[in-house]
Motif scaffolding. Structure first.
Motif, short mmCIF file in Angstrom:
data_model
loop_
_atom_site.label_atom_id
_atom_site.label_comp_id
_atom_site.label_asym_id
_atom_site.label_seq_id
_atom_site.Cartn_x
_atom_site.Cartn_y
_atom_site.Cartn_z
N TYR A 113 21.14 -26.28 75.10
CA TYR A 113 21.51 -27.53 75.76
C TYR A 113 22.20 -27.34 77.11
O TYR A 113 22.46 -28.32 77.80
N ARG A 114 22.48 -26.10 77.50
CA ARG A 114 23.07 -25.87 78.82
C ARG A 114 22.27 -24.85 79.62
O ARG A 114 21.70 -25.16 80.66
N ASP A 143 13.79 -29.22 71.24
CA ASP A 143 14.61 -29.02 72.43
C ASP A 143 14.33 -27.70 73.15
O ASP A 143 15.10 -27.30 74.02
N GLU A 186 32.63 -28.44 75.15
CA GLU A 186 31.44 -28.66 74.31
C GLU A 186 31.79 -29.33 73.00
O GLU A 186 30.98 -30.06 72.42
N MET A 259 27.54 -30.91 72.30
CA MET A 259 26.40 -30.02 72.10
C MET A 259 26.73 -29.04 70.99
O MET A 259 27.86 -28.56 70.89
N ILE A 281 24.19 -36.19 67.81
CA ILE A 281 23.52 -35.23 68.67
C ILE A 281 22.53 -34.43 67.82
O ILE A 281 22.67 -34.39 66.58
#
Length: 352
Positions: A113-114, A143, A186, A259, A281
């Motif tokens: 996610y980053r 993802d 996070e 995240m 999430i």
């Protein structure tokens, strides 16, 4: 190599045996494995805890396992790298030395996610080099780029059966909510504390937060909130027995991350029968399921406050949450996680 104590009574370890194929079962030929984690030996970070737990699980299956913070040389039968971005140098070095040997890369929340977006070349180079990618929740495939789907195996991190029961949760008085995990951006670690400020005056809710601050700024923020918010207590970093006691006296856990790659604290809560309120999430949905009733929008302390108040005042809602985590508990056992790890190794050798 120092062998850690196994989690299970498995008898004598078989003698090491190099580069042999697996049978399609949990009975496999012993191998020499190296796990790379960027977290140091004294760290209580999730990556270090995962590496040590996997070391014990794999050693209980007869393998020899070394945990290191970087890889420079050596001849393991397989390298398991926790974190595609942070372990990128180790991944590249191993693949340079051993282009034909199996390589497993574990995708963390920050990878997915980053760093996929902030450092795609480095992150995807590690993913390209891997023979197998491990995801830690069921929605990882959605993802990551489709070209990696065939490499992906998702497993659930385990937690032991809690040593302390939660019998005291039914006692009258304060309604205890816990937040467990390192304090960092996070994790959005103070969201439950801020939600307390929106509760009715007659609420009995008290939030206790346990975890090491990731930075001096986070430490000071937690102390300031603890001083100014009578419903919030920052406990700092606790030992395992203390964390077990905290969960045992809590009625509810809040996981407010923005995240997550698959938080092990979810496993711990489910195994303890501790109801969870979780940010909506993918990393939480991938463990608790799409139909779990305890989600709130990430970073929304008003919505979280409403759910906290409902859990305190609506016994049926709280019982529903508890029932759901208990249903999920069998999917977070060490036996299940070990089976998944052995499946991952077998797939690297074409037997999975």
């Amino acid at each position: 190599m120092v062998k850690s104590e196994p989690l299970y009574e498995t008898g004598l370890y078989p003698a090491p045996c190099r580069r042999q194929n697996f049978a399609k079962s949990e009975t496999v030929n012993p191998m020499e494995l190296t796990i790379v984690t960027p977290a140091g030996p004294d760290s209580k970070a999730g990556n270090r805890a995962t590496a040590k737990r996997w070391q014990q699980l794999l050693e209980s299956a007869g393998h020899q396992v070394e945990v290191v913070t970087d890889y420079h040389n050596g001849e393991p039968d397989c390298l398991i790298a926790l974190h595609a971005w942070r372990s990128a140098a180790a991944v590249a070095r191993y693949r340079e030395l051993w282009p034909k040997r199996p390589l497993i890369v574990v995708l963390t929340g920050t990878d997915i996610y980053r760093y996929q977006h902030e450092a795609p070349q480095t992150t995807h180079c590690s993913m390209d080099a891997a023979d197998l990618l491990i995801g830690l929740h069921d929605k990882v495939a959605a993802d990551i780029p489709p070209r990696y789907h065939k490499k992906l195996l998702c497993l659930r991190q385990s937690a032991p059966r809690p040593a302390v029961t939660g019998a005291s949760r039914t006692e009258p008085g304060e309604f205890h909510i816990c937040v467990i995990g390192h304090l960092r951006d996070e994790k959005d670690s103070l969201r439950a504390a801020w939600a307390c400020r929106h509760l009715p005056d007659d609420s009995r809710i008290v939030v206790s937060c346990a975890g090491k601050a990731h930075s001096p700024e986070w430490h000071e923020k937690a102390l300031d909130e603890s001083r100014s918010n009578p419903r919030f207590h920052y406990l700092g970093q606790l030992e395992r027995a203390q964390l077990d006691n905290l969960m045992a006296v809590s009625h509810l856990m809040v996981i407010s991350s923005v995240m997550e790659g698959g938080a092990n604290v979810v496993s711990e809560a489910c195994r303890a029968g501790l109801p969870v309120l979780a940010s909506d999430i993918p990393g939480n949905r991938g463990l608790l399921g799409d139909d779990y009733p305890g989600y709130f929008p990430a970073k929304d302390d008003h919505a979280l406050a409403e759910l906290m108040w409902r859990a305190e005042t609506d016994n049926e809602f709280l019982a529903e949450l508890r029932g759901r985590v208990l249903e999920l508990a069998p999917s977070f056992t060490p036996e299940k996680e070990r089976e998944s790890l052995l499946t991952a190794l077998a797939r690297c050798y074409g037997d999975g």
